[in-house]
Write a protein that holds these residues in place. Structure first.
Motif, short mmCIF file in Angstrom:
data_model
loop_
_atom_site.label_atom_id
_atom_site.label_comp_id
_atom_site.label_asym_id
_atom_site.label_seq_id
_atom_site.Cartn_x
_atom_site.Cartn_y
_atom_site.Cartn_z
N LYS A 6 0.84 -1.20 0.00
CA LYS A 6 0.00 0.00 0.00
C LYS A 6 0.88 1.26 0.00
N GLU A 7 1.94 1.26 0.81
CA GLU A 7 2.86 2.39 0.84
C GLU A 7 3.56 2.56 -0.50
N ALA A 8 3.94 1.44 -1.10
CA ALA A 8 4.61 1.48 -2.42
C ALA A 8 3.68 2.09 -3.47
N ILE A 9 2.40 1.76 -3.38
CA ILE A 9 1.43 2.31 -4.33
C ILE A 9 1.30 3.82 -4.13
N LEU A 10 1.23 4.26 -2.88
CA LEU A 10 1.13 5.70 -2.60
C LEU A 10 2.34 6.46 -3.14
N ARG A 11 3.52 5.92 -2.91
CA ARG A 11 4.75 6.57 -3.40
C ARG A 11 4.74 6.64 -4.93
N ALA A 12 4.34 5.54 -5.54
CA ALA A 12 4.29 5.49 -7.01
C ALA A 12 3.25 6.47 -7.54
N GLN A 14 2.27 9.24 -6.06
CA GLN A 14 2.81 10.58 -5.88
C GLN A 14 3.77 10.94 -7.01
N GLU A 15 4.61 10.01 -7.39
CA GLU A 15 5.53 10.24 -8.50
C GLU A 15 4.77 10.45 -9.81
N ALA A 16 3.83 9.55 -10.09
CA ALA A 16 3.10 9.61 -11.36
C ALA A 16 2.26 10.88 -11.48
N PHE A 17 1.46 11.16 -10.46
CA PHE A 17 0.62 12.36 -10.51
C PHE A 17 1.47 13.62 -10.44
N GLY A 18 2.53 13.58 -9.65
CA GLY A 18 3.40 14.74 -9.53
C GLY A 18 4.11 15.08 -10.83
N GLN A 19 4.57 14.06 -11.53
CA GLN A 19 5.31 14.27 -12.77
C GLN A 19 4.41 14.53 -13.96
N ALA A 31 0.57 1.24 -11.01
CA ALA A 31 0.78 -0.18 -10.69
C ALA A 31 2.16 -0.64 -11.16
N SER A 32 2.54 -0.20 -12.35
CA SER A 32 3.84 -0.57 -12.90
C SER A 32 4.98 -0.01 -12.05
N ARG A 33 4.88 1.24 -11.65
CA ARG A 33 5.91 1.87 -10.83
C ARG A 33 6.02 1.19 -9.46
N ALA A 34 4.87 0.79 -8.92
CA ALA A 34 4.85 0.15 -7.60
C ALA A 34 5.16 -1.34 -7.67
N ALA A 55 -2.99 10.06 -2.42
CA ALA A 55 -1.58 10.39 -2.65
C ALA A 55 -1.27 11.81 -2.18
N GLY A 56 -2.15 12.75 -2.51
CA GLY A 56 -1.96 14.14 -2.09
C GLY A 56 -2.06 14.30 -0.58
N PHE A 57 -3.05 13.64 0.03
CA PHE A 57 -3.26 13.78 1.46
C PHE A 57 -2.14 13.11 2.26
N ASP A 58 -1.60 12.00 1.74
CA ASP A 58 -0.47 11.36 2.42
C ASP A 58 0.71 12.33 2.46
N MET A 59 0.99 12.98 1.35
CA MET A 59 2.08 13.95 1.31
C MET A 59 1.79 15.13 2.22
N ALA A 60 0.53 15.60 2.22
CA ALA A 60 0.14 16.72 3.10
C ALA A 60 0.32 16.35 4.56
#
Length: 198
Positions: A6-12, A14-19, A31-34, A55-60
């Motif tokens: 679940k943490e790996a998905i959130l990090r992935a 954040q990267e995907a939406f952020g970029q 899914a591929s990134r995670a 993803a946004g709220f986890d970073m917040a």
């Protein structure tokens, strides 16, 4: 300690939406990134909108914890503002590849259709409320000149977001912009003794 899936998905995410932004990023890409199945992403987070918010709220939440720690013990309201800004910018640098998700999932950015803007605004209320608290403290202790608290907090936060957006999302040369933003805000707020707050 190893990340959970679940943490790996959130990090992935954040990267995907952020970029890529909300529209261009896909659940398949996340899914591929995670390195998990598409179905597992859906199992944990449901829709793409829900994944974006998570993803946004986890970073917040991570940033809120950092800011809270940075302003727990301050010598004045102005010191609180400076520590808040320093912690915000340091956090940004530490999470450069994932932090832009917070810029995109923000009431200070274009909100995607279907994203609950009121829920996002409520999450971001901490950022403004903490700045208001420091401004109020500074006016009371004399380190900050007499200013409208809410508007001042919003202006400070606008300066922070503008500096971060310039650094992370634009092609402009931005070396030293974080330090100069802190200096600029400090000069704008600082009370000058003997000038009646003017």
């Amino acid at each position: 300690m190893a990340m959970t899936k679940k943490e790996a998905i959130l990090r992935a995410a954040q990267e995907a939406f952020g970029q890529l932004g909300f529209t261009a990023a896909t659940v398949k890409d996340v899914a591929s990134r995670a390195e998990v199945s598409f179905g597992l992403v859906s199992h944990y987070f449901g829709s793409k909108h829900e994944l974006f918010i998570a993803a946004g709220f986890d970073m917040a939440d991570r940033l809120i914890a950092r800011l809270h720690d940075s302003t727990k013990e301050v010598s004045s309201g102005l010191d609180g503002i400076q520590k808040y800004m320093t912690a915000y910018f340091e956090f940004t640098e530490e999470h450069r590849t994932r932090f832009p998700v917070l810029l995109r999932c923000s009431p200070f950015s274009h909100m995607e259709p279907g994203v609950d803007a009121a829920m996002v605004a409520e999450k971001f209320s901490f950022f403004i409320d903490e700045l208001k608290r420091c401004v109020s403290m500074g006016i009371a202790d004399g380190s900050i000149r007499d200013l409208p608290q809410e508007k001042t907090a919003l202006i400070i936060y606008g300066n922070i977001v503008g500096s971060v957006r310039t650094t992370l999302l634009t092609p402009y040369e931005s070396d030293g912009i974080f330090e100069e933003t802190i200096n600029h805000v400090t000069r704008s707020l600082k009370n000058s003794p003997g000038k009646d707050g003017c």
